[in-house]
Design an enzyme around this catalytic site. Structure first.
Site, PDB file in Angstrom:
ATOM      1  N   ILE A 264      95.273 -34.414 -33.835  1.00  0.00           N
ATOM      2  CA  ILE A 264      95.896 -33.309 -34.439  1.00  0.00           C
ATOM      3  C   ILE A 264      96.797 -32.298 -34.569  1.00  0.00           C
ATOM      4  O   ILE A 264      97.500 -31.408 -35.415  1.00  0.00           O
ATOM      5  CB  ILE A 264      94.508 -32.767 -34.546  1.00  0.00           C
ATOM      6  CG1 ILE A 264      93.555 -33.532 -35.633  1.00  0.00           C
ATOM      7  CG2 ILE A 264      94.711 -31.182 -35.576  1.00  0.00           C
ATOM      8  CD1 ILE A 264      91.845 -33.158 -35.693  1.00  0.00           C
TER       9      ILE A 264
ATOM     10  N   ASP B 101      99.354 -26.592 -18.927  1.00  0.00           N
ATOM     11  CA  ASP B 101      98.120 -27.807 -18.807  1.00  0.00           C
ATOM     12  C   ASP B 101      97.039 -26.033 -19.171  1.00  0.00           C
ATOM     13  O   ASP B 101      97.337 -25.466 -17.761  1.00  0.00           O
ATOM     14  CB  ASP B 101      98.037 -27.760 -17.922  1.00  0.00           C
ATOM     15  CG  ASP B 101      96.233 -28.995 -16.729  1.00  0.00           C
ATOM     16  OD1 ASP B 101      95.690 -27.900 -17.467  1.00  0.00           O
ATOM     17  OD2 ASP B 101      96.140 -29.107 -16.010  1.00  0.00           O
TER      18      ASP B 101
ATOM     19  N   ASN C 145      94.843 -25.565 -30.297  1.00  0.00           N
ATOM     20  CA  ASN C 145      95.127 -26.898 -30.181  1.00  0.00           C
ATOM     21  C   ASN C 145      93.610 -28.118 -29.232  1.00  0.00           C
ATOM     22  O   ASN C 145      92.568 -28.303 -30.065  1.00  0.00           O
ATOM     23  CB  ASN C 145      95.502 -27.116 -31.083  1.00  0.00           C
ATOM     24  CG  ASN C 145      95.647 -29.341 -31.458  1.00  0.00           C
ATOM     25  OD1 ASN C 145      94.327 -29.290 -32.781  1.00  0.00           O
ATOM     26  ND2 ASN C 145      95.840 -29.915 -30.441  1.00  0.00           N
TER      27      ASN C 145
ATOM     28  N   SER D  71      84.985 -26.263 -33.844  1.00  0.00           N
ATOM     29  CA  SER D  71      85.115 -27.743 -35.121  1.00  0.00           C
ATOM     30  C   SER D  71      83.298 -27.180 -35.431  1.00  0.00           C
ATOM     31  O   SER D  71      82.975 -26.027 -35.605  1.00  0.00           O
ATOM     32  CB  SER D  71      84.683 -28.417 -33.989  1.00  0.00           C
ATOM     33  OG  SER D  71      83.615 -29.953 -34.442  1.00  0.00           O
TER      34      SER D  71
ATOM     35  N   LYS E 122      82.873 -25.311 -28.371  1.00  0.00           N
ATOM     36  CA  LYS E 122      83.034 -24.819 -30.109  1.00  0.00           C
ATOM     37  C   LYS E 122      82.602 -23.550 -29.910  1.00  0.00           C
ATOM     38  O   LYS E 122      83.060 -22.062 -30.568  1.00  0.00           O
ATOM     39  CB  LYS E 122      83.419 -25.545 -30.621  1.00  0.00           C
ATOM     40  CG  LYS E 122      83.892 -26.768 -30.308  1.00  0.00           C
ATOM     41  CD  LYS E 122      85.457 -26.267 -29.738  1.00  0.00           C
ATOM     42  CE  LYS E 122      86.492 -27.647 -30.438  1.00  0.00           C
ATOM     43  NZ  LYS E 122      87.637 -27.972 -30.364  1.00  0.00           N
TER      44      LYS E 122
ATOM     45  N   THR F 294      91.480 -39.689 -34.365  1.00  0.00           N
ATOM     46  CA  THR F 294      92.344 -39.677 -33.179  1.00  0.00           C
ATOM     47  C   THR F 294      91.619 -39.962 -31.899  1.00  0.00           C
ATOM     48  O   THR F 294      89.364 -40.921 -31.710  1.00  0.00           O
ATOM     49  CB  THR F 294      92.157 -37.695 -33.261  1.00  0.00           C
ATOM     50  OG1 THR F 294      90.765 -37.362 -32.373  1.00  0.00           O
ATOM     51  CG2 THR F 294      92.451 -37.094 -33.877  1.00  0.00           C
TER      52      THR F 294
HETATM   53  P1  NAP Z   1      92.908 -35.597 -28.878  1.00  0.00           P
HETATM   54  O1  NAP Z   1      94.268 -36.794 -30.006  1.00  0.00           O
HETATM   55  O2  NAP Z   1      91.772 -35.590 -27.585  1.00  0.00           O
HETATM   56  O3  NAP Z   1      93.857 -34.744 -28.784  1.00  0.00           O
HETATM   57  C1  NAP Z   1      93.685 -33.395 -27.856  1.00  0.00           C
HETATM   58  C2  NAP Z   1      94.796 -33.069 -27.608  1.00  0.00           C
HETATM   59  O4  NAP Z   1      94.669 -31.808 -26.388  1.00  0.00           O
HETATM   60  C3  NAP Z   1      95.461 -34.150 -26.619  1.00  0.00           C
HETATM   61  O5  NAP Z   1      96.986 -33.231 -26.760  1.00  0.00           O
HETATM   62  C4  NAP Z   1      95.966 -33.936 -24.994  1.00  0.00           C
HETATM   63  O6  NAP Z   1      96.806 -33.821 -24.044  1.00  0.00           O
HETATM   64  C5  NAP Z   1      94.873 -31.474 -24.765  1.00  0.00           C
HETATM   65  N1  NAP Z   1      94.916 -31.528 -23.639  1.00  0.00           N
HETATM   66  C6  NAP Z   1      93.308 -32.145 -23.725  1.00  0.00           C
HETATM   67  N2  NAP Z   1      93.070 -31.054 -22.147  1.00  0.00           N
HETATM   68  C7  NAP Z   1      93.600 -30.610 -22.607  1.00  0.00           C
HETATM   69  C8  NAP Z   1      95.177 -29.445 -21.151  1.00  0.00           C
HETATM   70  N3  NAP Z   1      93.998 -28.951 -20.190  1.00  0.00           N
HETATM   71  N4  NAP Z   1      95.820 -28.861 -21.206  1.00  0.00           N
HETATM   72  C9  NAP Z   1      96.268 -29.037 -22.725  1.00  0.00           C
HETATM   73  N5  NAP Z   1      95.908 -30.122 -23.594  1.00  0.00           N
HETATM   74  C10 NAP Z   1      95.371 -30.693 -23.734  1.00  0.00           C
HETATM   75  O7  NAP Z   1      91.936 -34.854 -30.372  1.00  0.00           O
HETATM   76  P2  NAP Z   1      92.131 -34.424 -31.671  1.00  0.00           P
HETATM   77  O8  NAP Z   1      90.917 -35.140 -33.174  1.00  0.00           O
HETATM   78  O9  NAP Z   1      93.775 -33.710 -32.019  1.00  0.00           O
HETATM   79  O10 NAP Z   1      92.054 -32.593 -31.493  1.00  0.00           O
HETATM   80  C11 NAP Z   1      92.640 -31.584 -31.705  1.00  0.00           C
HETATM   81  C12 NAP Z   1      92.015 -30.785 -31.617  1.00  0.00           C
HETATM   82  O11 NAP Z   1      90.692 -30.477 -32.606  1.00  0.00           O
HETATM   83  C13 NAP Z   1      90.727 -30.267 -30.237  1.00  0.00           C
HETATM   84  O12 NAP Z   1      90.570 -29.033 -30.408  1.00  0.00           O
HETATM   85  C14 NAP Z   1      89.237 -30.356 -30.729  1.00  0.00           C
HETATM   86  O13 NAP Z   1      87.753 -30.359 -29.914  1.00  0.00           O
HETATM   87  C15 NAP Z   1      89.109 -30.307 -32.634  1.00  0.00           C
HETATM   88  N6  NAP Z   1      88.667 -31.080 -33.201  1.00  0.00           N
HETATM   89  C16 NAP Z   1      88.456 -32.910 -33.791  1.00  0.00           C
HETATM   90  C17 NAP Z   1      87.558 -33.375 -34.449  1.00  0.00           C
HETATM   91  C18 NAP Z   1      87.759 -34.974 -35.336  1.00  0.00           C
HETATM   92  O14 NAP Z   1      87.412 -35.414 -35.523  1.00  0.00           O
HETATM   93  N7  NAP Z   1      89.014 -35.188 -34.456  1.00  0.00           N
HETATM   94  C19 NAP Z   1      86.788 -32.310 -34.955  1.00  0.00           C
HETATM   95  C20 NAP Z   1      86.171 -30.933 -34.999  1.00  0.00           C
HETATM   96  C21 NAP Z   1      87.363 -30.117 -33.875  1.00  0.00           C
HETATM   97  P3  NAP Z   1      96.653 -34.803 -23.047  1.00  0.00           P
HETATM   98  O15 NAP Z   1      96.838 -36.767 -24.106  1.00  0.00           O
HETATM   99  O16 NAP Z   1      97.437 -34.777 -21.879  1.00  0.00           O
HETATM  100  O17 NAP Z   1      95.100 -36.013 -23.375  1.00  0.00           O
END
Ligand code: NAP
Length: 243
Positions: free
Chosen positions: A16, A61, A88, A142, A170, A201
């Protein structure tokens, strides 16, 4: 301060976050791609640039004080400031998340990134945001953080898996959002929380039903709020989420 809007999206190398960066870039904004891994960050920046986005890499980070401080310095000295911060970056913390018998490290990891990481980044970026004409903070929460929805899921109306790490992290992020909105109510900084919906994702092994582009839409909307827009709110595409 630069005349162009400058945004930082944390965790923008994939999922995202990447699509939020692409969407804000499509508006003509300069977009900082916050990512902790050099290779993943450079690949994302190159891809965004190939798509016409004025993207730049921000090593970041969110769990590391020095990394976050360096990111703030980079934005100030090389990018020209910061107008919009999209927190994010997020993790689940791992599995299982069932409240009974959970590994404490699962809880700690989720809180460290999803809550403390956001506070750390906000604190570092606030001095820059205060100098912006229309600053915004968007916290990617979320719907599972909603206490209303969590308590409604007990018994017959179960809507999601039990989680004592990710969902409560969250919930705390939502509270952090409210606290900053209150603290900054006498400034022009609007602070809101977003839910992207269940999005395919890495976070959920691509079980989500929405595309990352769809998931990015609400954060883009909150990042581009007009000056009289809401602050201290919790939103998904369909509207306000009950806390
Ligand atoms: P994702 O594809 O796993 O992406 C997560 C991102 O966060 C990646 O770029 C990851 O980097 C980064 N990250 C993790 N730990 C970090 C750290 N310590 N420092 C800097 N960056 C870090 O997940 P996503 O679904 O796109 O999630 C994005 C946001 O949306 C999150 O906050 C998640 O909780 C929220 N969300 C997602 C969903 C869903 O259904 N997917 C639903 C509700 C909320 P790396 O590649 O280095 O790991």
């Amino acid at each position: 301060m630069s005349e162009r809007t400058i945004a930082l999206v944390t965790g923008a190398n994939k999922g995202i976050g990447y699509e939020i960066a692409a969407g804000l870039g499509a508006l003509g904004w300069r977009v900082g791609v916050g990512a902790r891994d050099d290779q993943r960050r450079e690949t994302a920046v190159a891809k965004l640039r190939a798509g016409g986005v004025d993207a730049f890499g921000v090593p970041l980070d969110v769990t590391d004080d020095a990394s976050v401080a360096a990111a703030a310095r980079l934005l100030e000295t090389e990018a020209g400031g910061l107008d919009v911060l999209v927190n994010n970056a997020g993790i689940t913390g791992g599995e299982p998340q069932h409240p009974v018998g959970v590994d404490i490290e699962t809880v700690r990891a989720a809180v460290e990134v999803n809550v403390i990481g956001v506070v750390r980044v906000v604190e570092a970026m606030l001095p820059l945001l205060r100098r912006s004409a229309s600053p915004r903070i968007v916290n990617m929460s979320s719907g599972v953080g909603s206490l209303t929805r969590q308590s409604a899921s007990v018994g017959e109306h179960q809507t999601g898996p039990l989680s004592v790490a990710y969902a409560p992290s969250k919930t705390m992020l939502n509270a952090v959002t409210i606290q900053y909105a209150r603290a900054l109510a006498d400034t022009n900084i609007l602070v809101n929380a977003a839910c992207p919906g269940f999005t395919a994702t890495d976070l959920n092994a691509f079980r989500g039903v929405r595309t990352p582009q769809q998931g990015a839409a609400i954060a883009i909307r909150l990042a581009t709020l007009p000056d009289d827009g809401p602050t201290g709110g919790y939103f998904e595409d369909a509207g306000v989420i009950p806390w």
